[in-house]
Design an enzyme around this catalytic site. Structure first.
Site, PDB file in Angstrom:
ATOM      1  CD  GLU A   1      88.888  37.960  40.767  1.00  0.00           C
ATOM      2  OE1 GLU A   1      87.721  37.967  41.173  1.00  0.00           O
ATOM      3  OE2 GLU A   1      89.313  37.135  39.960  1.00  0.00           O
TER       4      GLU A   1
ATOM      5  CG  HIS B   1      88.006  34.460  42.713  1.00  0.00           C
ATOM      6  ND1 HIS B   1      87.290  33.290  42.816  1.00  0.00           N
ATOM      7  CD2 HIS B   1      88.934  34.250  41.745  1.00  0.00           C
ATOM      8  CE1 HIS B   1      87.771  32.405  41.949  1.00  0.00           C
ATOM      9  NE2 HIS B   1      88.751  32.969  41.276  1.00  0.00           N
TER      10      HIS B   1
ATOM     11  CG  HIS C   1      95.455  35.532  36.231  1.00  0.00           C
ATOM     12  ND1 HIS C   1      95.956  35.038  37.424  1.00  0.00           N
ATOM     13  CD2 HIS C   1      94.252  36.078  36.525  1.00  0.00           C
ATOM     14  CE1 HIS C   1      95.086  35.277  38.400  1.00  0.00           C
ATOM     15  NE2 HIS C   1      94.049  35.906  37.865  1.00  0.00           N
TER      16      HIS C   1
END
Length: 258
Positions: free
Chosen positions: A40, A69, A178
């Site tokens: 994404e 996203h 992340h």
């Protein structure tokens, strides 16, 4: 036994290029049968585009998952419809105009594997309830091999989903933040779990972004333009060994390649 590789959020062109340069070596090392990538953030400037998707698929990804996203770039809308068999978006988008789908199944010949994409709602967009949607989806899947990319902000919501689906799916992998977590486990001797698989892209950065603009945003609260970091990359993900006849995971291991 079969082996699955799940790669955390790929960031920008550098992340795509690094994935391309390392994936063959990783597949050989772990004897990988299936590769799934969260894509994404794979496009330059965020989101996913046909260009970034093709780089990942042509390099060796079998399935691409996304998240909040997914529809950041207008080019993605037609892409989800035209390649919806292997590129999925969160299944708990409300019924309506969102293109694509949130589930795909790979026919591997002697067995099949289903992949689900869901998005959390704590500190994120108010989509449909992901727990309810998970139950609805599982009623219509006819393979014991089921993996979920749960794209969520709150670790508590990810943990809750892992426990909720223990014994019902083969694996639950968190994405979005992340940062790879160190809590990988096989829950209930069945379900491989990790709160976040991490990211693939520039390591010395703020989640793949140049550090100074992010510091300026936090310090001065003025508009800034985020750009992809140009530092050295790393690849984060997890490797899962599962029994394709029972859908039970037997091993989960973190993967970090620098």
């Amino acid at each position: 036994m079969k082996n699955l590789l799940f790669i955390g959020d790929v960031v920008g062109k550098s992340g795509c290029d690094f994935f391309s340069s390392k994936i063959r070596e990783i597949k050989r090392q772990y004897n990988i049968d299936i590769t799934v990538v969260n894509a994404e953030n794979s496009a330059q400037g965020n989101g996913i585009t046909p260009v970034s998707a093709n780089v990942l698929l042509n390099s060796g990804a079998d399935v691409l998952t996304t998240g909040n996203h997914a529809f950041r770039r207008k080019e993605a809308y037609n892409m989800f419809d035209s390649k919806s068999n292997c590129i999925i978006r969160p299944a708990n988008y409300p019924d309506g105009i969102a293109p694509g789908k949130g589930v795909c199944t790979l026919d591997m010949g002697t067995y099949s594997v289903a992949f689900i994409n869901l998005m959390g709602t704590t500190f994120m967009d108010a989509l449909d309830n992901p727990f309810t949607k998970a139950d609805e989806i599982l009623e219509n899947i006819d393979t014991p091999n089921i993996f979920l990319d749960f794209h969520a902000e709150a670790t508590s919501e990810k943990k809750a989903m892992g426990h909720y689906l223990t014994g019902k799916v083969t694996g639950v992998f968190g994405t979005h933040t992340h940062v790879q977590t160190a809590d990988e486990a096989v829950l209930g001797n069945h379900t491989a779990y990790i709160t976040d698989a991490g990211m693939t892209g520039p390591e010395i950065s703020c989640l793949g972004i140049e550090i100074q603009p992010v510091l300026n945003k936090f310090r001065f609260h003025t508009p800034v333009r985020f750009t992809e970091s140009t530092g050295n990359c790393f690849l984060c993900g997890i490797y899962v060994e599962f029994n394709e006849k029972t859908g039970k995971s037997h091993k989960i291991e973190r993967v970090i390649i620098r």
